[in-house]
Design a protein around this motif. Structure first.
Motif, short mmCIF file in Angstrom:
data_model
loop_
_atom_site.label_atom_id
_atom_site.label_comp_id
_atom_site.label_asym_id
_atom_site.label_seq_id
_atom_site.Cartn_x
_atom_site.Cartn_y
_atom_site.Cartn_z
N ILE A 296 0.85 -1.18 0.00
CA ILE A 296 0.00 0.00 0.00
C ILE A 296 0.90 1.24 0.00
O ILE A 296 1.96 1.24 0.63
N GLN A 297 0.46 2.29 -0.69
CA GLN A 297 1.16 3.57 -0.62
C GLN A 297 0.25 4.59 0.05
O GLN A 297 -0.89 4.79 -0.37
N SER A 298 0.76 5.23 1.10
CA SER A 298 0.03 6.32 1.73
C SER A 298 0.38 7.62 1.03
O SER A 298 1.58 7.97 0.91
N PHE A 299 -0.64 8.34 0.58
CA PHE A 299 -0.42 9.66 0.00
C PHE A 299 -0.67 10.76 1.04
O PHE A 299 -0.93 11.91 0.70
N VAL A 300 -0.55 10.38 2.31
CA VAL A 300 -0.57 11.32 3.42
C VAL A 300 0.83 11.39 4.04
O VAL A 300 1.48 12.43 4.03
N SER A 301 1.30 10.23 4.54
CA SER A 301 2.59 10.20 5.24
C SER A 301 3.75 9.83 4.33
O SER A 301 4.91 10.08 4.68
N GLY A 302 3.46 9.21 3.18
CA GLY A 302 4.53 8.74 2.30
C GLY A 302 4.99 7.33 2.61
O GLY A 302 5.84 6.78 1.91
N SER A 303 4.43 6.72 3.65
CA SER A 303 4.82 5.36 4.01
C SER A 303 4.37 4.37 2.94
O SER A 303 3.39 4.58 2.23
N SER A 304 5.12 3.28 2.83
CA SER A 304 4.83 2.21 1.87
C SER A 304 4.97 0.89 2.60
O SER A 304 6.07 0.50 2.99
N TYR A 305 3.86 0.19 2.81
CA TYR A 305 3.87 -1.03 3.62
C TYR A 305 2.78 -1.95 3.12
O TYR A 305 2.02 -1.61 2.20
N TRP A 306 2.69 -3.14 3.73
CA TRP A 306 1.72 -4.11 3.22
C TRP A 306 0.46 -4.15 4.07
O TRP A 306 0.45 -3.80 5.24
N GLY A 307 -0.63 -4.58 3.42
CA GLY A 307 -1.90 -4.74 4.10
C GLY A 307 -2.65 -5.95 3.55
O GLY A 307 -2.28 -6.51 2.51
N ASP A 308 -3.69 -6.35 4.24
CA ASP A 308 -4.49 -7.49 3.81
C ASP A 308 -5.23 -7.18 2.52
O ASP A 308 -5.83 -6.10 2.37
N LYS A 309 -5.21 -8.11 1.56
CA LYS A 309 -5.82 -7.88 0.25
C LYS A 309 -7.33 -7.68 0.34
O LYS A 309 -7.95 -7.19 -0.62
N GLY A 310 -7.94 -8.08 1.45
CA GLY A 310 -9.38 -7.91 1.61
C GLY A 310 -9.79 -6.50 2.00
O GLY A 310 -10.98 -6.16 1.95
N ASN A 311 -8.83 -5.65 2.38
CA ASN A 311 -9.15 -4.26 2.72
C ASN A 311 -9.65 -3.52 1.47
O ASN A 311 -9.20 -3.80 0.35
N GLU A 312 -10.53 -2.58 1.68
CA GLU A 312 -11.01 -1.75 0.56
C GLU A 312 -10.31 -0.40 0.62
O GLU A 312 -10.47 0.37 1.57
N LEU A 313 -9.48 -0.14 -0.41
CA LEU A 313 -8.66 1.07 -0.46
C LEU A 313 -8.81 1.75 -1.82
O LEU A 313 -9.37 1.19 -2.76
N ARG A 314 -8.29 2.97 -1.90
CA ARG A 314 -8.30 3.70 -3.16
C ARG A 314 -7.40 3.00 -4.19
O ARG A 314 -6.47 2.27 -3.83
N CYS A 315 -7.68 3.28 -5.46
CA CYS A 315 -6.84 2.72 -6.52
C CYS A 315 -6.71 3.73 -7.65
O CYS A 315 -7.61 4.55 -7.86
N ARG A 316 -5.60 3.66 -8.34
CA ARG A 316 -5.33 4.55 -9.48
C ARG A 316 -4.60 3.72 -10.52
O ARG A 316 -3.64 3.00 -10.21
N ALA A 317 -5.06 3.78 -11.75
CA ALA A 317 -4.42 3.03 -12.83
C ALA A 317 -3.21 3.80 -13.35
O ALA A 317 -3.24 5.03 -13.49
N PHE A 318 -2.16 3.06 -13.63
CA PHE A 318 -0.93 3.61 -14.22
C PHE A 318 -0.71 2.95 -15.57
O PHE A 318 -1.24 1.87 -15.85
N ARG A 319 0.11 3.60 -16.39
CA ARG A 319 0.50 2.99 -17.67
C ARG A 319 1.98 3.27 -17.91
O ARG A 319 2.45 4.39 -17.72
N GLY A 320 2.72 2.24 -18.31
CA GLY A 320 4.12 2.40 -18.69
C GLY A 320 4.22 2.47 -20.20
O GLY A 320 3.53 1.73 -20.92
N LEU A 321 5.07 3.36 -20.71
CA LEU A 321 5.20 3.58 -22.15
C LEU A 321 6.66 3.40 -22.56
O LEU A 321 7.57 3.87 -21.89
N ALA A 322 6.85 2.72 -23.67
CA ALA A 322 8.20 2.41 -24.14
C ALA A 322 9.01 3.69 -24.35
O ALA A 322 8.54 4.65 -24.96
N LEU A 323 10.24 3.71 -23.85
CA LEU A 323 11.08 4.91 -23.94
C LEU A 323 11.32 5.34 -25.39
O LEU A 323 11.31 6.53 -25.70
N GLN A 324 11.57 4.36 -26.26
CA GLN A 324 11.95 4.68 -27.63
C GLN A 324 10.82 5.27 -28.46
O GLN A 324 11.04 5.74 -29.57
N THR A 325 9.62 5.26 -27.92
CA THR A 325 8.44 5.73 -28.68
C THR A 325 8.36 7.25 -28.70
O THR A 325 7.71 7.82 -29.55
#
Length: 331
Positions: A296-325
């Protein structure tokens, strides 16, 4: 004995090979540590009168004695943050504590992660104020604590890109090893191509052509090559969506064209350069700890740690793009 021009040429060529970074995760004898890849520029952290300075894009080396037994953290001293920073600097030639992003690069690299004491926390140089700084667990993730805590420390070194020859063909990728914790991505290891002749904006700026905020160039990790990274805009009406990890993965993939949840490293990278574009909540990443937990990433404190997959949290989609493009970056 007379030295011939051919012998000199061979020696010069061998020197160039010695100077070139090895593949990620391999020991770099000339630098005395394990090569972690290229890290993007990072802003300064901490109060103005004692700030950790901003860093440019750079090669990253985790200093480590190759003769130290794997997983033996006993060689890493235990100190409060100020003394840890001083100790790391005393290793010379620009050595210092790692930034949070560099520490997670080490966490994602199997060869590097295996050298740390799994029962210890390690300081980073990233400050969260005058009295606090971030630390890394090589099991649980990244959080912050009072600088007076006595934790382990390991020195890293950033090297200017222009001082070295181009990397060997495999440098900048981690093809020879599986990244763990597990990074769940689409079945295609390569990032999708995108329309040519587009120029990414500065990191943290909106990129209209890609429908999101440009985060920067993410370093190679696991089967993912180095790539341009975009945090996609949330669809209208879904700004407050909270899902379990499995549902979040499916939702992100459904955004199409290679969209997915960010890796743990990508999410921290996004926090570093584009925190204001995210809701101040906990967000899922695609990086798994095990069958039951994901990071999980906190966008309050900046902490990055693990949590149970059953928790309901925010999500944001990302996309990676080829450098040479794409055309060269602005600025």
């Amino acid at each position: 004995m007379q030295t011939t021009s051919n012998q000199l040429a061979v020696s010069a060529n061998e020197q160039r090979l010695l100077d070139a970074p090895p593949p990620i995760g391999q020991y770099w004898p000339a630098q005395g540590g394990i090569y972690l890849g290229i890290a993007e520029a990072e802003p300064a952290s901490g109060p103005a009168d004692c700030a950790t300075p901003a860093l440019p894009r750079r090669h990253v080396v985790m200093l480590h004695d190759v003769n130290t037994p794997t997983g033996d953290g006993g060689a890493d001293p235990i100190k409060c943050w100020d003394k840890a920073a001083g100790w790391a600097a005393a290793q010379g030639n620009g050595a210092r504590l790692p930034t949070r992003i560099e520490a997670i690069m080490a966490h994602q690299c199997e060869a590097a992660r295996a050298t740390f004491d799994k029962d210890s926390y390690y300081w980073t140089c990233t400050q969260d104020g005058r009295h606090d700084a971030f630390y890394q667990s090589f099991v649980y993730g990244c959080s912050w604590g009072v600088k007076g805590y006595e934790l382990r420390c390991r020195a890293f070194r950033g090297l200017a890109l222009e001082h070295f020859n181009p990397s060997t063909p495999d440098a900048g990728s981690d093809r020879s090893q599986s990244a763990a914790p597990v990074v769940q991505v689409s079945n295609e290891s390569a990032e999708p191509a995108a329309p040519a002749a587009q120029t990414p904006p500065a990191p943290g700026q909106h990129w209209p052509a890609q429908g999101g905020t440009y985060i920067g160039i993410a370093p190679a990790e696991g089967d993912l090559p180095a790539r341009h990274l975009v945090a996609l805009d949330l669809p209208a009406g879904e700004e407050d969506k909270e899902l379990t990890w499995q549902d979040a993965c499916a939702w992100a993939t459904a955004q199409g064209n290679g969209a997915r949840l960010p890796t743990q490293l990508e999410a921290l990278f996004a926090y570093t350069v584009a925190k204001s574009t995210f809701k101040p909540r906990l967000h899922w990443t695609c990086t798994q700890l095990d069958r039951h937990g994901a990071f999980i990433q906190s966008f309050v404190s900046g902490s990055s740690y693990w949590g149970d997959k059953g928790n309901e949290l925010r999500c944001r989609a990302f996309r990676g793009l080829a450098l040479q493009t794409f055309s060269p970056l602005q600025g």
